[in-house]
Every structure is written in C-alpha cells, then in structure tokens.
Design a protein around this motif. Structure first.
Motif, PDB file in Angstrom:
ATOM      1  N   SER A  36       0.896  -1.189  -0.146  1.00 13.11           N
ATOM      2  CA  SER A  36      -0.018   0.203  -0.117  1.00 13.11           C
ATOM      3  C   SER A  36       0.744   1.203  -0.095  1.00 13.11           C
ATOM      4  N   SER A  37       2.059   1.212   0.370  1.00 12.13           N
ATOM      5  CA  SER A  37       2.774   2.477   0.557  1.00 12.13           C
ATOM      6  C   SER A  37       3.223   2.857  -0.855  1.00 12.13           C
ATOM      7  N   PHE A  38       3.062   1.829  -1.848  1.00  9.62           N
ATOM      8  CA  PHE A  38       3.349   2.515  -3.143  1.00  9.62           C
ATOM      9  C   PHE A  38       2.184   2.523  -3.993  1.00  9.62           C
ATOM     10  N   GLU A  39       0.885   2.702  -3.393  1.00 11.45           N
ATOM     11  CA  GLU A  39      -0.416   3.258  -3.954  1.00 11.45           C
ATOM     12  C   GLU A  39      -0.216   4.894  -3.910  1.00 11.45           C
ATOM     13  N   LEU A  40      -1.002   5.362  -4.972  1.00 12.84           N
ATOM     14  CA  LEU A  40      -0.931   6.834  -4.998  1.00 12.84           C
ATOM     15  C   LEU A  40      -2.355   7.126  -4.505  1.00 12.84           C
ATOM     16  N   GLU A  41      -3.080   6.084  -4.190  1.00 14.25           N
ATOM     17  CA  GLU A  41      -4.545   6.182  -3.829  1.00 14.25           C
ATOM     18  C   GLU A  41      -5.242   7.131  -5.033  1.00 14.25           C
ATOM     19  N   PHE A  42      -4.966   6.872  -6.239  1.00 11.03           N
ATOM     20  CA  PHE A  42      -5.798   7.576  -7.209  1.00 11.03           C
ATOM     21  C   PHE A  42      -5.992   6.185  -8.261  1.00 11.03           C
ATOM     22  N   ASP A  43      -7.425   5.901  -8.243  1.00 12.10           N
ATOM     23  CA  ASP A  43      -7.599   4.363  -8.772  1.00 12.10           C
ATOM     24  C   ASP A  43      -7.127   4.012 -10.170  1.00 12.10           C
ATOM     25  N   ALA A  44      -7.441   5.258 -11.240  1.00 10.42           N
ATOM     26  CA  ALA A  44      -6.909   4.850 -12.464  1.00 10.42           C
ATOM     27  C   ALA A  44      -5.385   4.522 -12.542  1.00 10.42           C
ATOM     28  N   LEU A  45      -4.678   5.298 -11.891  1.00  7.96           N
ATOM     29  CA  LEU A  45      -3.229   5.321 -12.093  1.00  7.96           C
ATOM     30  C   LEU A  45      -2.740   3.845 -11.163  1.00  7.96           C
ATOM     31  N   ASP A  46      -3.394   3.762 -10.017  1.00 10.83           N
ATOM     32  CA  ASP A  46      -2.979   2.603  -9.204  1.00 10.83           C
ATOM     33  C   ASP A  46      -3.358   1.309 -10.116  1.00 10.83           C
ATOM     34  N   GLN A  47      -4.381   1.288 -10.868  1.00 14.00           N
ATOM     35  CA  GLN A  47      -4.994   0.084 -11.651  1.00 14.00           C
ATOM     36  C   GLN A  47      -3.903  -0.094 -12.598  1.00 14.00           C
ATOM     37  N   ASP A  48      -3.478   1.138 -13.331  1.00  9.83           N
ATOM     38  CA  ASP A  48      -2.453   0.880 -14.421  1.00  9.83           C
ATOM     39  C   ASP A  48      -1.221   0.125 -13.865  1.00  9.83           C
ATOM     40  N   HIS A  49      -0.873   0.862 -12.738  1.00 13.54           N
ATOM     41  CA  HIS A  49       0.473   0.336 -12.124  1.00 13.54           C
ATOM     42  C   HIS A  49       0.418  -1.342 -11.803  1.00 13.54           C
ATOM     43  N   GLN A  50      -0.945  -1.660 -11.306  1.00 13.11           N
ATOM     44  CA  GLN A  50      -1.009  -2.880 -10.924  1.00 13.11           C
ATOM     45  C   GLN A  50      -0.800  -3.978 -12.059  1.00 13.11           C
ATOM     46  N   LYS A  51      -1.630  -3.413 -13.223  1.00 16.53           N
ATOM     47  CA  LYS A  51      -1.510  -4.269 -14.517  1.00 16.53           C
ATOM     48  C   LYS A  51       0.106  -4.403 -14.792  1.00 16.53           C
ATOM     49  N   MET A  52       0.912  -3.264 -14.905  1.00 11.22           N
ATOM     50  CA  MET A  52       2.378  -3.219 -15.319  1.00 11.22           C
ATOM     51  C   MET A  52       2.871  -4.468 -14.509  1.00 11.22           C
ATOM     52  N   VAL A  53       2.653  -4.159 -13.188  1.00 12.12           N
ATOM     53  CA  VAL A  53       3.224  -5.182 -12.408  1.00 12.12           C
ATOM     54  C   VAL A  53       2.823  -6.541 -12.488  1.00 12.12           C
ATOM     55  N   ASP A  54       1.827  -6.832 -12.988  1.00 16.98           N
ATOM     56  CA  ASP A  54       1.151  -8.129 -13.245  1.00 16.98           C
ATOM     57  C   ASP A  54       2.023  -8.639 -14.392  1.00 16.98           C
ATOM     58  N   GLN A  55       2.162  -7.636 -15.610  1.00 21.22           N
ATOM     59  CA  GLN A  55       2.653  -8.124 -16.625  1.00 21.22           C
ATOM     60  C   GLN A  55       4.251  -8.515 -16.429  1.00 21.22           C
ATOM     61  N   VAL A  56       4.918  -7.605 -15.720  1.00 21.50           N
ATOM     62  CA  VAL A  56       6.288  -7.930 -15.299  1.00 21.50           C
ATOM     63  C   VAL A  56       6.464  -9.467 -14.642  1.00 21.50           C
ATOM     64  N   ASN A  57       5.636  -9.558 -13.568  1.00 22.60           N
ATOM     65  CA  ASN A  57       5.461 -10.844 -12.910  1.00 22.60           C
ATOM     66  C   ASN A  57       5.217 -11.929 -13.967  1.00 22.60           C
ATOM     67  N   ALA A  58       4.657 -11.864 -15.070  1.00 22.79           N
ATOM     68  CA  ALA A  58       4.055 -12.698 -15.782  1.00 22.79           C
ATOM     69  C   ALA A  58       5.550 -13.295 -16.678  1.00 22.79           C
ATOM     70  N   ILE A  59       6.210 -12.147 -17.047  1.00 18.78           N
ATOM     71  CA  ILE A  59       7.425 -12.282 -17.924  1.00 18.78           C
ATOM     72  C   ILE A  59       8.506 -13.026 -16.937  1.00 18.78           C
ATOM     73  N   ILE A  60       8.644 -12.577 -15.886  1.00 16.57           N
ATOM     74  CA  ILE A  60       9.639 -13.216 -15.003  1.00 16.57           C
ATOM     75  C   ILE A  60       9.351 -14.812 -14.793  1.00 16.57           C
ATOM     76  N   LYS A  61       8.042 -15.065 -14.275  1.00 12.12           N
ATOM     77  CA  LYS A  61       7.642 -16.241 -14.141  1.00 12.12           C
ATOM     78  C   LYS A  61       7.978 -17.110 -15.574  1.00 12.12           C
ATOM     79  N   LYS A  62       7.790 -16.772 -16.545  1.00 14.35           N
ATOM     80  CA  LYS A  62       8.034 -17.587 -17.709  1.00 14.35           C
ATOM     81  C   LYS A  62       9.476 -17.643 -18.093  1.00 14.35           C
ATOM     82  N   ILE A  63      10.162 -16.774 -17.726  1.00  8.30           N
ATOM     83  CA  ILE A  63      11.564 -16.857 -17.893  1.00  8.30           C
ATOM     84  C   ILE A  63      12.137 -17.739 -17.000  1.00  8.30           C
ATOM     85  N   ASP A  64      11.491 -17.925 -15.693  1.00  7.26           N
ATOM     86  CA  ASP A  64      12.092 -18.682 -14.649  1.00  7.26           C
ATOM     87  C   ASP A  64      11.597 -20.191 -14.878  1.00  7.26           C
TER      88      ASP A  64
END
Ligand code: FE2
Ligand code: FE2
Length: 131
Positions: free
Chosen positions: A6-34
């Motif tokens: 939560s300390s990384f949240e802007l508490e502004f939904d549209a941007l927090d949702q985008d950031h979460q999507k980007m994090v999910d995509q990074v995690n998906a790429i790392i998972k595939k590589i691993d």
C-alpha cells in the motif's frame, strides 16, 4: 516477483490500476523466464512497452487536467525511459539463446517498475490527494 504494497499506492484508482497491470505483466514475464519458457519473451516485452507508453500518456493527460505544476518535468522523466525500453526489447530478443540476457531483462524490468514508474510517481501523490 514484484508486489505492490500500500505504501506504493497513489490512492488514485485509474493510475493505481494501471500500475498493478504493469506489475502483473512484469511478474508474468519473470515467471515465464524462470520456467525456461523464453520463446514469447519478445512479444510479451513488446506488449509491456506498449502498455507502459499508454500509461505514461494517460498519466500525463491527467496531470495536465489537474494543473500539476511539474508536469513537464514528469513528461521528460517518461521520455528519458525510452532508452530503457530499447534495452528491454534488446534483451528480450536475445533471451531464448542467452541466460545473461534473461537475468539482465528480469533486473531491468524490476528496477524499471519499482523505481522509474512507481516510486517516481510518488512525487505527485500529495498533489493528487488535494485535487
Ligand atoms: Fe505512473
Ligand atoms: Fe509517471
């Protein structure tokens, strides 16, 4: 893997949702590589770059609409990240035959999302909370 506390949240939904999507995509790429599955790394990283650029455009438009005074500085920060996108795309291209490229890509993605995207945005969190 990257986790958004939560300390990384802007508490502004549209941007927090985008950031979460980007994090999910990074995690998906790392998972595939691993998992040793690097064949579609290039396509996934290209998608991530496109997603990031759409987010930057959305964020800049929002900052303009709320008259954030340092919008030009933040726009320049986003523009300066184009070099990092080039590195990521280059590493992703090499990933199927090169373990070092895989490791560099993972590191680059994690630093990018945590430092350049999310931590850099905390600069305008207080300003957004007052709008
Ligand atoms: Fe952002
Ligand atoms: Fe940003």
């Amino acid at each position: 893997m990257v986790e958004l506390t939560s300390s990384f949240e802007l508490e502004f939904d549209a941007l927090d949702q985008d950031h979460q999507k980007m994090v999910d995509q990074v995690n998906a790429i790392i998972k595939k590589i691993d998992a040793g599955n690097t064949d579609d790394c290039k396509a996934l990283v290209a998608d991530f770059v496109a997603l990031s650029k759409r987010h930057f455009a959305r964020e800049e438009a929002l900052l303009v609409s709320v008259h954030y005074p340092d919008v030009e500085k933040h726009r320049k920060h986003h523009l300066d990240l184009n070099d990092k996108f080039d590195h990521m795309l280059e590493f992703a291209k090499m990933a199927p035959e090169n373990d070092m490229a895989c490791e560099s890509l993972k590191k680059e993605l994690v630093y990018f999302i945590m430092d350049d995207v999310i931590t850099a945005d905390l600069e305008f969190k207080d300003f957004l909370s007052q709008t």
